[in-house]
Design a protein around this motif. Sequence first.
Motif, PDB file in Angstrom:
ATOM      1  N   ASN A  26      42.938  75.180  38.495  1.00 46.09           N
ATOM      2  CA  ASN A  26      43.135  76.477  39.135  1.00 46.09           C
ATOM      3  C   ASN A  26      43.749  76.251  40.519  1.00 46.09           C
ATOM      4  N   ASN A  27      45.066  76.061  40.525  1.00 53.02           N
ATOM      5  CA  ASN A  27      45.745  75.705  41.765  1.00 53.02           C
ATOM      6  C   ASN A  27      45.685  76.814  42.807  1.00 53.02           C
ATOM      7  N   ARG A  28      45.635  78.051  42.365  1.00 51.44           N
ATOM      8  CA  ARG A  28      45.570  79.145  43.343  1.00 51.44           C
ATOM      9  C   ARG A  28      44.241  79.108  44.097  1.00 51.44           C
ATOM     10  N   ALA A  29      43.164  78.769  43.386  1.00 50.69           N
ATOM     11  CA  ALA A  29      41.877  78.650  44.066  1.00 50.69           C
ATOM     12  C   ALA A  29      41.844  77.421  44.969  1.00 50.69           C
ATOM     13  N   LEU A  30      42.519  76.350  44.555  1.00 51.32           N
ATOM     14  CA  LEU A  30      42.521  75.119  45.335  1.00 51.32           C
ATOM     15  C   LEU A  30      43.372  75.239  46.602  1.00 51.32           C
ATOM     16  N   VAL A  31      44.330  76.157  46.592  1.00 46.78           N
ATOM     17  CA  VAL A  31      45.198  76.367  47.754  1.00 46.78           C
ATOM     18  C   VAL A  31      45.053  77.826  48.183  1.00 46.78           C
ATOM     19  N   PRO A  32      44.073  78.136  49.026  1.00 44.51           N
ATOM     20  CA  PRO A  32      43.786  79.541  49.354  1.00 44.51           C
ATOM     21  C   PRO A  32      44.968  80.302  49.942  1.00 44.51           C
ATOM     22  N   ASP A  33      45.872  79.603  50.633  1.00 44.91           N
ATOM     23  CA  ASP A  33      47.006  80.319  51.216  1.00 44.91           C
ATOM     24  C   ASP A  33      48.233  80.291  50.294  1.00 44.91           C
ATOM     25  N   HIS A  34      47.986  80.142  48.989  1.00 47.25           N
ATOM     26  CA  HIS A  34      49.120  80.102  48.051  1.00 47.25           C
ATOM     27  C   HIS A  34      50.025  81.327  48.139  1.00 47.25           C
ATOM     28  N   PRO A  35      49.518  82.538  48.452  1.00 48.11           N
ATOM     29  CA  PRO A  35      50.456  83.670  48.545  1.00 48.11           C
ATOM     30  C   PRO A  35      51.551  83.451  49.598  1.00 48.11           C
ATOM     31  N   VAL A  36      51.218  82.732  50.659  1.00 45.30           N
ATOM     32  CA  VAL A  36      52.210  82.457  51.699  1.00 45.30           C
ATOM     33  C   VAL A  36      53.347  81.621  51.138  1.00 45.30           C
ATOM     34  N   HIS A  37      53.000  80.611  50.349  1.00 45.52           N
ATOM     35  CA  HIS A  37      54.011  79.718  49.780  1.00 45.52           C
ATOM     36  C   HIS A  37      54.837  80.436  48.713  1.00 45.52           C
ATOM     37  N   MET A  38      54.190  81.253  47.887  1.00 48.98           N
ATOM     38  CA  MET A  38      54.919  81.987  46.864  1.00 48.98           C
ATOM     39  C   MET A  38      55.862  83.007  47.493  1.00 48.98           C
ATOM     40  N   ASP A  44      63.192  82.442  50.243  1.00 49.97           N
ATOM     41  CA  ASP A  44      64.226  81.406  50.245  1.00 49.97           C
ATOM     42  C   ASP A  44      65.176  81.593  49.065  1.00 49.97           C
ATOM     43  N   SER A  45      64.634  82.017  47.929  1.00 48.70           N
ATOM     44  CA  SER A  45      65.462  82.242  46.747  1.00 48.70           C
ATOM     45  C   SER A  45      66.418  83.403  46.967  1.00 48.70           C
ATOM     46  N   ALA A  46      65.919  84.474  47.565  1.00 50.94           N
ATOM     47  CA  ALA A  46      66.782  85.619  47.858  1.00 50.94           C
ATOM     48  C   ALA A  46      67.895  85.223  48.828  1.00 50.94           C
ATOM     49  N   LEU A  47      67.575  84.365  49.783  1.00 53.71           N
ATOM     50  CA  LEU A  47      68.572  83.907  50.746  1.00 53.71           C
ATOM     51  C   LEU A  47      69.663  83.097  50.060  1.00 53.71           C
ATOM     52  N   VAL A  48      69.274  82.218  49.140  1.00 54.99           N
ATOM     53  CA  VAL A  48      70.268  81.440  48.396  1.00 54.99           C
ATOM     54  C   VAL A  48      71.184  82.373  47.606  1.00 54.99           C
ATOM     55  N   GLY A  95      57.472  76.524  36.644  1.00 57.44           N
ATOM     56  CA  GLY A  95      56.099  76.442  36.173  1.00 57.44           C
ATOM     57  C   GLY A  95      55.455  77.815  36.104  1.00 57.44           C
ATOM     58  N   GLY A  96      54.117  77.817  36.210  1.00 62.94           N
ATOM     59  CA  GLY A  96      53.367  79.063  36.105  1.00 62.94           C
ATOM     60  C   GLY A  96      52.436  79.101  34.912  1.00 62.94           C
ATOM     61  N   TYR A  97      52.081  77.898  34.396  1.00 60.87           N
ATOM     62  CA  TYR A  97      51.163  77.796  33.257  1.00 60.87           C
ATOM     63  C   TYR A  97      51.623  78.626  32.061  1.00 60.87           C
ATOM     64  N   PHE A  98      52.923  78.687  31.840  1.00 62.12           N
ATOM     65  CA  PHE A  98      53.523  79.382  30.701  1.00 62.12           C
ATOM     66  C   PHE A  98      53.292  80.894  30.738  1.00 62.12           C
ATOM     67  N   ARG A  99      52.728  81.412  31.815  1.00 59.78           N
ATOM     68  CA  ARG A  99      52.320  82.819  31.795  1.00 59.78           C
ATOM     69  C   ARG A  99      52.700  83.587  33.057  1.00 59.78           C
ATOM     70  N   SER A 100      53.441  82.958  33.971  1.00 60.05           N
ATOM     71  CA  SER A 100      53.842  83.661  35.185  1.00 60.05           C
ATOM     72  C   SER A 100      55.108  83.049  35.757  1.00 60.05           C
ATOM     73  N   PHE A 101      55.670  83.750  36.718  1.00 57.34           N
ATOM     74  CA  PHE A 101      56.875  83.399  37.455  1.00 57.34           C
ATOM     75  C   PHE A 101      58.143  83.699  36.653  1.00 57.34           C
ATOM     76  N   ASP A 102      59.254  83.592  37.383  1.00 60.48           N
ATOM     77  CA  ASP A 102      60.551  84.007  36.871  1.00 60.48           C
ATOM     78  C   ASP A 102      61.618  83.126  37.516  1.00 60.48           C
ATOM     79  N   LYS A 103      62.760  83.019  36.883  1.00 59.06           N
ATOM     80  CA  LYS A 103      63.849  82.238  37.460  1.00 59.06           C
ATOM     81  C   LYS A 103      64.202  82.694  38.869  1.00 59.06           C
ATOM     82  N   SER A 104      64.107  83.989  39.125  1.00 61.03           N
ATOM     83  CA  SER A 104      64.483  84.508  40.440  1.00 61.03           C
ATOM     84  C   SER A 104      63.565  84.006  41.550  1.00 61.03           C
ATOM     85  N   ASP A 105      62.367  83.541  41.190  1.00 61.48           N
ATOM     86  CA  ASP A 105      61.458  82.957  42.180  1.00 61.48           C
ATOM     87  C   ASP A 105      61.863  81.545  42.574  1.00 61.48           C
TER      88      ASP A 105
END
Length: 304
Positions: A26-38, A44-48, A95-105
């Motif tokens: 559970n990487n989101r629990a292990l990294v409490p500030d994960h929303p900042v990184h996401m 950064d993706s939008a900027l590219v 990544g995203g454990y086969f259940r989240s995220f998108d190429k645009s991220d």
Amino acid sequence: MSAHPTLASLAELPSQDPAFYTQAYNNRALVPDHPVHMARWAADSALVRARVTFREGLRYGASDSPYAYAETLDYFPAVTSVDFARPPLLVFIHGGYFRSFDKSDHSFVATQLPRKGVSVAVVNYALCPEVSVEAIVRQVLQSVAWLYRQADELGHDRDRIYLAGHSVGGHLVAMLMAALWPQFGADLPADLVKGGVSISGLYDLEPLRRAEFLQADLQLTEADVARLSPAFLTPATDAPFITAVGELESSEFHRQKALIRAAWPNNVREDIPLPGKHHFNVMDDLTREGTPLLRAILAMVGAV
């Protein structure tokens, strides 16, 4: 564990308690500030995408596929040429454990590489529980086969296709390196994939089957695990495979890395240290000039 653990010892699960796997994966629990990184990934993706010319939403699947909305990729062409030849292509699988995220991220993966003479394709796929993990593997296979066949139209060298992925994207990279490509198309060479990079990759799916928060969506069976775990498959060629795991990631991610290194000794050529990194900032070095991870990728694809 000994200084030189065996494949068998690495493949032995460290616990029978499902709670262990829920905690370790559970990487989101292990990294409490994960929303900042996401959020930074997205910014950064939008900027590219705002700064470069690229081709968005290219469809690699059949037009009548029920998942045609997801069977797409974004293509970022090289903006410099190393040797006036067609550039190599790096296919990135999120990544995203086969259940989240998108190429645009993940457009941020194309921050540096096109400037270094490497075209980049960022692949999308449908997500669990709408589709199975096996269906996702087949979609990603289809995307890379499409990129091989479309090389002349897109402008990259079909004989220099490489892969990179993060987390389960690393799993998918390894699955494609074990793929018997001629069985998927008579025009596809056995050595279609010339090399791969797996950042925080997963190679044995059994722990995911035991982690209740993941299994609720993945619905993996024992047969699925046996068929879809790269650590227990044979690589199709001796193409180089590079691993990298953040120093701060859970013991399971380090065990998974050691497992594939033991299972694929003729392929794993290099392990890139990522000191001070956790699961959500391990890819930062892809966006920065001169980092060991970026240098390793450029060396693998011959863009140095």
